[in-house]
Structure formats: structure tokens, C-alpha cells
Motif scaffolding. Sequence first.
Motif, PDB file in Angstrom:
ATOM      1  N   UNK A   1      10.046  -8.324   4.116  1.00 20.28           N
ATOM      2  CA  UNK A   1      10.498  -7.334   3.121  1.00 20.28           C
ATOM      3  C   UNK A   1       9.767  -7.471   1.792  1.00 20.28           C
ATOM      4  N   UNK A   2       9.490  -8.688   1.361  1.00 17.57           N
ATOM      5  CA  UNK A   2       8.822  -8.889   0.074  1.00 17.57           C
ATOM      6  C   UNK A   2       7.440  -8.256   0.086  1.00 17.57           C
ATOM      7  N   UNK A   3       6.662  -8.577   1.108  1.00 19.66           N
ATOM      8  CA  UNK A   3       5.303  -8.046   1.197  1.00 19.66           C
ATOM      9  C   UNK A   3       5.312  -6.529   1.396  1.00 19.66           C
ATOM     10  N   UNK A   4       6.218  -6.040   2.240  1.00 16.78           N
ATOM     11  CA  UNK A   4       6.287  -4.601   2.492  1.00 16.78           C
ATOM     12  C   UNK A   4       6.662  -3.840   1.234  1.00 16.78           C
ATOM     13  N   UNK A   5       7.614  -4.380   0.471  1.00 14.87           N
ATOM     14  CA  UNK A   5       8.015  -3.732  -0.784  1.00 14.87           C
ATOM     15  C   UNK A   5       6.857  -3.678  -1.767  1.00 14.87           C
ATOM     16  N   UNK A   6       6.100  -4.762  -1.829  1.00 15.79           N
ATOM     17  CA  UNK A   6       4.989  -4.805  -2.779  1.00 15.79           C
ATOM     18  C   UNK A   6       3.915  -3.786  -2.416  1.00 15.79           C
ATOM     19  N   UNK A   7       3.589  -3.673  -1.131  1.00 15.69           N
ATOM     20  CA  UNK A   7       2.612  -2.670  -0.705  1.00 15.69           C
ATOM     21  C   UNK A   7       3.121  -1.275  -1.033  1.00 15.69           C
ATOM     22  N   UNK A   8       4.400  -1.029  -0.785  1.00 21.38           N
ATOM     23  CA  UNK A   8       4.971   0.282  -1.063  1.00 21.38           C
ATOM     24  C   UNK A   8       4.876   0.637  -2.544  1.00 21.38           C
ATOM     25  N   UNK A   9       5.004  -0.382  -3.400  1.00 23.09           N
ATOM     26  CA  UNK A   9       4.971  -0.121  -4.845  1.00 23.09           C
ATOM     27  C   UNK A   9       3.572   0.192  -5.368  1.00 23.09           C
TER      28      UNK A   9
ATOM     29  N   UNK B   1       5.387  -5.431 -11.250  1.00 23.45           N
ATOM     30  CA  UNK B   1       6.232  -5.185 -10.079  1.00 23.45           C
ATOM     31  C   UNK B   1       6.026  -6.273  -9.033  1.00 23.45           C
ATOM     32  N   UNK B   2       4.782  -6.716  -8.866  1.00 24.45           N
ATOM     33  CA  UNK B   2       4.495  -7.791  -7.917  1.00 24.45           C
ATOM     34  C   UNK B   2       5.228  -9.066  -8.304  1.00 24.45           C
ATOM     35  N   UNK B   3       5.301  -9.328  -9.610  1.00 16.13           N
ATOM     36  CA  UNK B   3       5.989 -10.523 -10.089  1.00 16.13           C
ATOM     37  C   UNK B   3       7.480 -10.440  -9.792  1.00 16.13           C
ATOM     38  N   UNK B   4       8.047  -9.230  -9.945  1.00 13.97           N
ATOM     39  CA  UNK B   4       9.474  -9.049  -9.650  1.00 13.97           C
ATOM     40  C   UNK B   4       9.742  -9.213  -8.159  1.00 13.97           C
ATOM     41  N   UNK B   5       8.932  -8.541  -7.343  1.00 14.77           N
ATOM     42  CA  UNK B   5       9.160  -8.540  -5.901  1.00 14.77           C
ATOM     43  C   UNK B   5       8.988  -9.932  -5.304  1.00 14.77           C
ATOM     44  N   UNK B   6       7.978 -10.665  -5.777  1.00 17.17           N
ATOM     45  CA  UNK B   6       7.688 -11.978  -5.195  1.00 17.17           C
ATOM     46  C   UNK B   6       8.422 -13.116  -5.893  1.00 17.17           C
TER      47      UNK B   6
ATOM     48  N   UNK C   1       5.049   4.827 -15.731  1.00 15.17           N
ATOM     49  CA  UNK C   1       6.434   4.513 -16.094  1.00 15.17           C
ATOM     50  C   UNK C   1       7.308   4.272 -14.867  1.00 15.17           C
ATOM     51  N   UNK C   2       6.850   4.686 -13.693  1.00 12.74           N
ATOM     52  CA  UNK C   2       7.646   4.483 -12.474  1.00 12.74           C
ATOM     53  C   UNK C   2       7.874   3.011 -12.173  1.00 12.74           C
ATOM     54  N   UNK C   3       7.022   2.138 -12.705  1.00 13.97           N
ATOM     55  CA  UNK C   3       7.219   0.709 -12.485  1.00 13.97           C
ATOM     56  C   UNK C   3       8.427   0.174 -13.260  1.00 13.97           C
ATOM     57  N   UNK C   4       8.991   0.984 -14.159  1.00 12.88           N
ATOM     58  CA  UNK C   4      10.233   0.587 -14.814  1.00 12.88           C
ATOM     59  C   UNK C   4      11.397   0.598 -13.835  1.00 12.88           C
ATOM     60  N   UNK C   5      11.273   1.379 -12.763  1.00 10.83           N
ATOM     61  CA  UNK C   5      12.360   1.497 -11.798  1.00 10.83           C
ATOM     62  C   UNK C   5      12.682   0.162 -11.118  1.00 10.83           C
ATOM     63  N   UNK C   6      11.704  -0.551 -10.527  1.00  6.92           N
ATOM     64  CA  UNK C   6      12.067  -1.843  -9.932  1.00  6.92           C
ATOM     65  C   UNK C   6      12.547  -2.856 -10.960  1.00  6.92           C
ATOM     66  N   UNK C   7      12.040  -2.749 -12.203  1.00  4.03           N
ATOM     67  CA  UNK C   7      12.488  -3.662 -13.245  1.00  4.03           C
ATOM     68  C   UNK C   7      13.966  -3.421 -13.565  1.00  4.03           C
ATOM     69  N   UNK C   8      14.317  -2.166 -13.879  1.00  5.98           N
ATOM     70  CA  UNK C   8      15.705  -1.850 -14.216  1.00  5.98           C
ATOM     71  C   UNK C   8      16.627  -2.090 -13.027  1.00  5.98           C
TER      72      UNK C   8
END
Length: 296
Positions: free
Chosen positions: A91-99, A132-137, A243-250
Motif C-alpha cells: 500500500x505504501x509504494x502503491x499510494x506513492x506512485x498514485x500521488x 507526499x513521499x515523506x508522508x506516505x513512507x 496544491x493537490x499535495x495538500x490533500x494527503x497532508x491535511x
Amino acid sequence: MTSRGSATLVGLSAIAMWSLLGLMAAAAGAVPPFLMNALAFGISGVGATLALALTGRLSALRQPLKVWIFGTAGLFGFHFFYFTSLQHAPKVEANLVNYAWPLLIVLFSGLLPGERLRWHHVAGAGLGLAGAALIVTGGRGLAVDPAHAWGYGAAVASALIWSSYSVLSRRLGAVPTAAVAGFCLATAVLSGLCHLALEETRWPDGPTAWTALVGLGLFPVGLAFFAWDVGVKRGNIQVLGAASYLSPLFSTVFLILAGFGRFTPAIVVAAAMITGGALLASKDVLLKPRAAPEPA
């Protein structure tokens, strides 16, 4: 006609609503993803269609077949390949690719008539992707296993579909945003079929879970797609992409506040990177020179 600035703000509201997706999905419980998709899009599609009927705007759903295919492929295709990637890759790797999709939106926007892709757009989106990569991983390394190639490929497909849908929507500017109601209905039906074929049925358990599911259908999987349509068709698409990268952060912050996680130094650093990337991509807007006053 909605101004470019106003349309960008409307698009940003979609990003804010998508930030609630993780929290609401967690509160909805262990509902299989395609069933959750079918129920949420069913709520949004039926609700929007009823609103069109009550306001005498059902004609907005009478669109050429190519528009229906385009809209349904965007909404359903993205979710289908995203869920598939989570099932066939870590899931971590898949989420990162999707982002990668926000960065792809910024890059693809340079192909649109009247748009100019500048270095700070790309740099801002790239900085957001790193955050986003830092958040996901969580700051940990990635383990890319070739055995999960199908899952990674599905994640790439989901990113390409959503970024292409977002950018190409600008070419269909004459299609009213109200038509998204039809795309939601079609996505609900296709998701329901996927659920019947691929999943074991498990309904939301209790009032809290059902309330969360209704909230999903009203906002992150409902109103957000209508707001996004306005933003990508008439707003600053480079700013929206970065700005879409604010979504995984929030989303991460909301999950932590709700007790589903905890703050770490990686999240603080990621917040600075994503916010800085969004500001950098928005440089033209934020530093736009004011018009000189008219001479007396």
C-alpha cells in the motif's frame, strides 16, 4: 462566467474536501472498497440528479456518448486502478506512485492552449511530490519488488487517468459541470458490478459508520468532483495541481487528530515541503503586480 481566480478557489475547495476522505473512510469501517465506492457515488449521483430535476436542469445530462465515456472513464477508471493497485502491491509504494497525478497535471497542462508551463510550476509540484513521499513512507525506505509489477502498473494507470481527465476537461469547457451527476451515477453502477464480482459484501456497522458513508457521498466523493470540474475548466490548473499535495497532508493531520495516528518529525518536514511547493507554484498569482491607478 466564473473568473479565473474564483474558479481556482472553487477547485481548491475540492482539495479541502478530499482531505476528509481518509478520515471518513476510516470511520465507515471495513466496507470493501468497491462497495464503498458504489454507495458513495450512488449517494452523490442520485442527490445531484434530484437537485437537477427540482431546478429544471435535467437536460444537462443529455450529452454526446463521447462525453459520457470520458467522464465515466475518469471517475471510475481512476478508482478501479487505484483499488487494484492496493490489492496487488504494498500500500505504501502503491499510494506513492498514485500521488504522481498532481505533478502530471502540472506537466500535461503545458500542452493546453493558452497555458504556459514555467519552471516554478514544475519545481513546486516536484517539491510537493517529495513531501507526499515523506508522508506516505514516514521517512522510511521503499521496497520495490518486481513481483508486484501489476500493482505498480495499476497505480501508474490511476495517476495517468486522473491527471489526463483533469487536464482534458479544459477541452470540454462547453460541457456543464452539472453533467458530473451522470458520471457519478455511472461510476456507482460500475463499482457495484465490480463489488459483486470481486468482493464479499460487508455493510457499514452502526449509525456512525453509515453517517460517515453519507458524508463521503456528499463531500469527498460528491461535491468535490463538481468543484474540481469548475477549477480545472476555468481556474489556474498549475496551481491546482501543485496544491493537490495538500490533500494527503491535511488527510494525515485529520487522521492524527481523530486518534488514527500520531505526529512525527517527518510530517512536520513534509508539511513545510508541500506548503512551500504550493506557494512556489502559485508565485505568479501571489506576486501578480497590481494595476497602476488611473490618472486623475
